[in-house]
Enzyme design. Sequence first.
Site, short mmCIF file in Angstrom:
data_model
loop_
_atom_site.label_atom_id
_atom_site.label_comp_id
_atom_site.label_asym_id
_atom_site.label_seq_id
_atom_site.Cartn_x
_atom_site.Cartn_y
_atom_site.Cartn_z
N ALA A 1 38.88 28.36 -0.50
CA ALA A 1 38.03 27.53 -1.34
C ALA A 1 38.76 27.12 -2.62
CB ALA A 1 36.75 28.30 -1.71
N GLY B 1 38.00 30.71 2.79
CA GLY B 1 37.24 29.66 3.45
C GLY B 1 38.00 29.00 4.59
#
Length: 259
Positions: free
Chosen positions: A67, A110
Amino acid sequence: MLPSFTYIRHEVKDGIGWIELHRPERLNALNREMVKEIVMAMEAFDHDDTVRVVLLTGKGKAFCAGADIEEMADQTPMKMEVANQFADWDRLGLVKKPIVCAVQGLVLGGGFELVLSCDLVIAEEQTMFSFPEVQLGVMPGAGGTQRLTKLVGKTKALEWLLTGDRITAQEALQHRVINKVVQSEQLEEEAFRFAHTIAKQPVLSLRLIKEAVEVAQHASIYEGMQFERKNFYLLFDSYDQEEGMSAFLEERKPIFKGN
């Protein structure tokens, strides 16, 4: 027709809906707009009759470094709740067509969750996987704890999640996180070859097989087998079933139409 996006590239090639993460200057770190673009492209390919399989790749030294921390650093629980932070991630699980993912370099946080949202994964031999969230005082939030545990079991999942240690491609292969490890120069060629092999199959069979396997992740053996049999019966109402069996009996290659 899909528009041009800021953070991804996309193209349809011989039945393959190809999506490339294209933010190499940030190691393909995921911000919310990038996730939205990925999901939009996957959903468009899912509804495109010319596409039989989706292939996800990443440009540059990393498939995805996780992320975008700059975007997340000033978030509050209420901001994330109001923004429905993970709504786009939930839509990934609704894609009906098989998703093949080819990864290289770093696959972190992520990015690892994105990989776990795919169906089949090929990794370059130097690839390193990790969930480093614990080292930032947080944890995976887009399904990492759930999908990883279903794949590798409680003890191994906790080891990786609680330490944030990096995992080699060979270790990921050993624990069934990925399907195949290849040399760096072979990754793109092997990914497209793998995707082409799947794209040649009848699209309804691909869809119903994926559905049945997804049910197997959550249902009892009995419940899963009942679902499997209904999908099995359904395929006997398709043109491709009749064509596939006729071609076998006539010793010729089948010509599937996707219905």
